[in-house]
Motif scaffolding. Sequence first.
Motif, short mmCIF file in Angstrom:
data_model
loop_
_atom_site.label_atom_id
_atom_site.label_comp_id
_atom_site.label_asym_id
_atom_site.label_seq_id
_atom_site.Cartn_x
_atom_site.Cartn_y
_atom_site.Cartn_z
N GLU A 17 0.64 -1.10 0.04
CA GLU A 17 0.05 0.07 0.15
C GLU A 17 0.84 1.30 -0.07
O GLU A 17 0.67 2.33 -0.82
CB GLU A 17 -0.91 0.04 1.16
CG GLU A 17 -1.90 -1.11 1.04
CD GLU A 17 -2.70 -1.44 2.47
OE1 GLU A 17 -3.91 -2.13 2.55
OE2 GLU A 17 -2.18 -0.68 3.71
N GLN A 169 -10.20 5.58 0.63
CA GLN A 169 -11.11 4.70 0.26
C GLN A 169 -10.80 4.86 -1.66
O GLN A 169 -10.80 3.51 -2.21
CB GLN A 169 -12.48 5.31 0.01
CG GLN A 169 -13.05 4.98 1.38
CD GLN A 169 -14.28 6.16 1.78
OE1 GLN A 169 -14.75 6.92 0.91
NE2 GLN A 169 -14.67 5.85 3.18
N SER A 170 -10.40 5.85 -1.92
CA SER A 170 -9.93 5.98 -3.43
C SER A 170 -8.68 4.88 -3.72
O SER A 170 -8.61 4.76 -5.02
CB SER A 170 -9.46 7.44 -3.68
OG SER A 170 -8.25 7.76 -3.39
N HIS A 172 -8.54 2.16 -2.06
CA HIS A 172 -8.77 0.72 -1.48
C HIS A 172 -8.14 0.49 -0.30
O HIS A 172 -7.58 -1.04 -0.19
CB HIS A 172 -8.84 -0.37 -2.61
CG HIS A 172 -9.76 0.20 -4.10
ND1 HIS A 172 -11.09 0.14 -3.62
CD2 HIS A 172 -9.33 0.47 -5.08
CE1 HIS A 172 -11.57 0.63 -5.15
NE2 HIS A 172 -10.47 0.88 -5.77
N ILE A 173 -7.69 1.29 0.62
CA ILE A 173 -7.08 1.09 1.73
C ILE A 173 -7.88 0.79 2.82
O ILE A 173 -8.68 2.11 3.17
CB ILE A 173 -5.66 2.01 1.89
CG1 ILE A 173 -4.69 1.76 0.78
CG2 ILE A 173 -5.15 1.84 3.35
CD1 ILE A 173 -3.79 2.82 0.87
N PRO A 174 -8.03 -0.15 3.72
CA PRO A 174 -8.94 0.00 4.84
C PRO A 174 -8.28 0.86 5.99
O PRO A 174 -7.29 1.04 5.73
CB PRO A 174 -8.94 -1.57 5.31
CG PRO A 174 -7.64 -2.15 4.91
CD PRO A 174 -7.41 -1.23 3.45
#
Length: 196
Positions: A17, A169-170, A172-174
Amino acid sequence: MKRELEIEFKNVLTAEEFSRLTNAFCVRDEEWSVQQNYYFDTPDFQLKQQKSALRIRLKNGTYTLTLKQPHEDGLLETHEPLTTQTATSLIAGEQSLAGDMARTLQSLHIDPAAVVCFGALTTHRVERAYKNGTLVFDYSEYMNVSDYEIEYEANDRVQGENTFMELLQSFHIPKRQTKNKIERFYEAKYETERSS
């Protein structure tokens, strides 16, 4: 001494990430700066019990002593510049805190002479201006641990939190429960001492 209110949001990241984010923001190798943080508390963690933290940071050849205290909107930071001699003496335990910072600790019922250095954490950092705030990419090393983190420093809590959540969110990281660096440092130190 200088005081400022810090409003920031943070999230620990996986190496993948972190790589995705730094690539997306075009971070180049030569942009990374290095800072060394030395963490202080009393042996029985009186600062930690008050949800406060004390550190000396070495950045660009300059030492700064910072006390972080809880505030309803974030953290209240009190900064005091130190000479190299004073900083290295405090880190080595050769002298005690004095002056305004000592008086501030005394107001928290903490004896400045009881404060000791627990160790160091090294952070490799890049900052980017982002939507009315500052995005911070951090890779830290301490106690045989390496971790990755993104922080967003904002002027407004609500707007800052919305901006930070949209960014995560953009990509896709929790959103993860993220302890601050000093807490992670002390946990790693405790684990190292427990296993030795």
